[in-house]
Motif scaffolding. Structure first.
Motif, mmCIF file in Angstrom:
data_model
loop_
_atom_site.group_PDB
_atom_site.id
_atom_site.type_symbol
_atom_site.label_atom_id
_atom_site.label_comp_id
_atom_site.label_asym_id
_atom_site.label_seq_id
_atom_site.Cartn_x
_atom_site.Cartn_y
_atom_site.Cartn_z
ATOM 1 N N ASP A 168 0.348 -0.965 -0.303
ATOM 2 C CA ASP A 168 0.170 0.009 0.173
ATOM 3 C C ASP A 168 1.158 1.096 -0.166
ATOM 4 O OD1 ASP A 168 -1.990 -1.621 -0.061
ATOM 5 O OD2 ASP A 168 -3.105 -1.480 1.764
ATOM 6 N N GLN A 169 1.923 1.560 1.120
ATOM 7 C CA GLN A 169 2.848 2.390 0.803
ATOM 8 C C GLN A 169 3.421 2.855 -0.419
ATOM 9 O OE1 GLN A 169 5.181 1.297 4.188
ATOM 10 N NE2 GLN A 169 3.976 2.245 5.681
ATOM 11 N N ILE A 170 3.420 1.298 -1.071
ATOM 12 C CA ILE A 170 4.459 1.488 -2.119
ATOM 13 C C ILE A 170 3.638 2.190 -3.488
ATOM 14 C CG2 ILE A 170 5.117 0.403 -4.079
ATOM 15 C CD1 ILE A 170 6.758 -1.774 -1.939
ATOM 16 N N SER A 171 2.804 1.919 -3.415
ATOM 17 C CA SER A 171 1.161 2.072 -4.285
ATOM 18 C C SER A 171 1.383 3.666 -4.447
ATOM 19 C CB SER A 171 -0.021 1.430 -3.889
ATOM 20 O OG SER A 171 0.422 0.520 -4.318
ATOM 21 N N GLU A 172 0.666 4.031 -3.448
ATOM 22 C CA GLU A 172 0.668 5.378 -2.619
ATOM 23 C C GLU A 172 2.027 6.633 -2.999
ATOM 24 O OE1 GLU A 172 -0.102 5.514 1.697
ATOM 25 O OE2 GLU A 172 -2.212 4.363 1.400
ATOM 26 N N ALA A 173 3.112 5.901 -2.653
ATOM 27 C CA ALA A 173 4.974 7.127 -3.328
ATOM 28 C C ALA A 173 4.355 6.935 -5.180
ATOM 29 C CB ALA A 173 5.982 6.354 -2.812
ATOM 30 N N LYS A 174 3.578 6.012 -5.466
ATOM 31 C CA LYS A 174 3.979 5.551 -7.105
ATOM 32 C C LYS A 174 2.717 6.787 -7.348
ATOM 33 C CE LYS A 174 5.253 1.088 -8.222
ATOM 34 N NZ LYS A 174 5.623 -0.096 -8.343
ATOM 35 N N GLU A 175 1.779 6.821 -6.042
ATOM 36 C CA GLU A 175 1.134 7.735 -7.316
ATOM 37 C C GLU A 175 0.597 8.773 -7.150
ATOM 38 O OE1 GLU A 175 -2.837 9.039 -8.841
ATOM 39 O OE2 GLU A 175 -2.136 7.355 -8.470
ATOM 40 N N ALA A 176 1.642 9.303 -5.464
ATOM 41 C CA ALA A 176 2.337 11.067 -5.694
ATOM 42 C C ALA A 176 2.772 11.917 -6.503
ATOM 43 C CB ALA A 176 2.805 11.221 -3.923
ATOM 44 N N TYR A 177 3.840 10.304 -6.701
ATOM 45 C CA TYR A 177 4.949 10.733 -7.790
ATOM 46 C C TYR A 177 4.474 11.224 -8.991
ATOM 47 C CZ TYR A 177 8.890 10.319 -11.302
ATOM 48 O OH TYR A 177 9.307 10.570 -12.410
ATOM 49 N N ARG A 178 3.207 10.442 -9.753
ATOM 50 C CA ARG A 178 2.820 10.354 -10.669
ATOM 51 C C ARG A 178 1.989 11.489 -11.269
ATOM 52 N NH1 ARG A 178 0.166 5.726 -10.202
ATOM 53 N NH2 ARG A 178 1.470 4.058 -10.387
ATOM 54 N N ASN A 179 1.345 12.384 -9.839
ATOM 55 C CA ASN A 179 0.536 13.399 -9.595
ATOM 56 C C ASN A 179 1.451 14.188 -9.312
ATOM 57 O OD1 ASN A 179 -2.127 11.897 -9.154
ATOM 58 N ND2 ASN A 179 -1.326 11.943 -7.346
ATOM 59 N N ALA A 180 2.558 14.826 -8.735
ATOM 60 C CA ALA A 180 3.502 15.111 -9.061
ATOM 61 C C ALA A 180 4.234 15.781 -10.596
ATOM 62 C CB ALA A 180 5.203 15.134 -7.776
ATOM 63 N N ARG A 181 4.580 14.332 -10.977
ATOM 64 C CA ARG A 181 5.290 14.363 -12.461
ATOM 65 C C ARG A 181 4.436 15.281 -12.987
ATOM 66 N NH1 ARG A 181 5.556 9.730 -14.740
ATOM 67 N NH2 ARG A 181 3.369 9.775 -15.055
ATOM 68 N N ASP A 182 2.651 15.444 -13.056
ATOM 69 C CA ASP A 182 2.031 15.244 -14.350
ATOM 70 C C ASP A 182 1.790 16.782 -13.572
ATOM 71 O OD1 ASP A 182 1.150 12.935 -15.232
ATOM 72 O OD2 ASP A 182 -0.321 12.487 -14.038
ATOM 73 N N THR A 183 2.053 17.636 -12.641
ATOM 74 C CA THR A 183 1.488 18.489 -12.473
ATOM 75 C C THR A 183 2.293 19.034 -12.626
ATOM 76 O OG1 THR A 183 0.373 18.212 -10.294
ATOM 77 C CG2 THR A 183 1.311 19.923 -10.525
ATOM 78 N N ALA A 184 3.972 18.853 -12.543
ATOM 79 C CA ALA A 184 4.806 19.992 -13.224
ATOM 80 C C ALA A 184 4.921 19.846 -14.718
ATOM 81 C CB ALA A 184 6.077 18.706 -12.251
ATOM 82 N N LEU A 185 4.142 18.838 -15.256
ATOM 83 C CA LEU A 185 4.313 18.897 -16.450
ATOM 84 C C LEU A 185 3.190 19.865 -17.089
ATOM 85 C CD1 LEU A 185 4.715 14.913 -17.675
ATOM 86 C CD2 LEU A 185 6.216 16.874 -17.810
ATOM 87 N N ALA A 186 2.470 19.732 -16.345
ATOM 88 C CA ALA A 186 1.316 20.309 -16.751
ATOM 89 C C ALA A 186 1.496 22.103 -16.495
ATOM 90 C CB ALA A 186 -0.222 20.189 -16.250
ATOM 91 N N ASP A 187 2.208 22.796 -15.760
ATOM 92 C CA ASP A 187 2.858 23.752 -15.496
ATOM 93 C C ASP A 187 3.400 24.077 -16.771
ATOM 94 O OD1 ASP A 187 1.122 23.934 -13.311
ATOM 95 O OD2 ASP A 187 3.081 23.423 -11.460
ATOM 96 N N LEU A 188 3.887 23.271 -16.730
ATOM 97 C CA LEU A 188 4.429 24.189 -18.323
ATOM 98 C C LEU A 188 4.180 24.609 -19.444
ATOM 99 C CD1 LEU A 188 7.588 20.770 -19.203
ATOM 100 C CD2 LEU A 188 7.449 22.877 -17.595
ATOM 101 N N PRO A 189 4.882 25.941 -20.011
ATOM 102 C CA PRO A 189 4.555 26.501 -21.324
ATOM 103 C C PRO A 189 4.180 25.375 -21.974
ATOM 104 C CG PRO A 189 6.035 27.451 -20.991
ATOM 105 C CD PRO A 189 6.243 26.403 -19.612
ATOM 106 N N GLN A 190 2.970 25.861 -22.737
ATOM 107 C CA GLN A 190 3.147 24.465 -24.308
ATOM 108 C C GLN A 190 2.837 25.589 -25.702
ATOM 109 O OE1 GLN A 190 -0.131 21.954 -23.206
ATOM 110 N NE2 GLN A 190 1.106 21.457 -22.100
ATOM 111 N N ASP A 191 3.130 24.878 -26.614
ATOM 112 C CA ASP A 191 3.138 26.192 -27.554
ATOM 113 C C ASP A 191 1.541 25.186 -28.022
ATOM 114 O OD1 ASP A 191 3.582 23.510 -28.645
ATOM 115 O OD2 ASP A 191 4.934 23.847 -30.034
ATOM 116 N N GLU A 192 0.506 25.894 -29.875
ATOM 117 C CA GLU A 192 0.213 25.763 -30.135
ATOM 118 C C GLU A 192 -0.143 23.631 -30.083
ATOM 119 O OE1 GLU A 192 2.142 27.266 -33.136
ATOM 120 O OE2 GLU A 192 1.858 27.722 -31.759
#
Length: 103
Positions: A29-53
């Protein structure tokens, strides 16, 4: 073997088995939670990057020191990523952490 000794050993082994299973589930369970937290942090960081059209991240390439609009793979690495180059590895880490230089 004496019946009392056999019952004693079985009960101790059963208790130990239950504890091992509880620990395994807890760790899983702890491993699953850590993986989910990593994915969420990664997705948030990628979403915060400026993007072109076209939805490509607008980053400054560390290796060639130039502006680029690149697609990012699920691991947060730019399409131009070279695993054997230290600048590319640092760039990929910065993209995942959301601190890559952008334009």
């Amino acid at each position: 073997m004496d019946d009392r000794l056999e019952r004693f050993l079985r009960s101790k082994l059963r208790k130990a088995g239950k504890k091992v299973e509880e620990r395994r589930r807890s760790t899983s369970d702890q491993i699953s939670e850590a993986k989910e937290a990593y994915r969420n942090a990664r997705d948030t960081a990628l979403a915060d990057l400026p993007q072109d059209e076209h939805g490509r991240a607008k980053i400054v390439c560390r290796r060639y020191v130039e502006r680029r609009a690149v697609r990012l793979d699920p691991e947060g690495r730019p399409a131009c990523f070279d695993p054997d180059h230290p600048d590319c590895e640092g760039c990929a880490e910065d993209v995942r952490d959301g601190r890559v230089e952008t334009w």
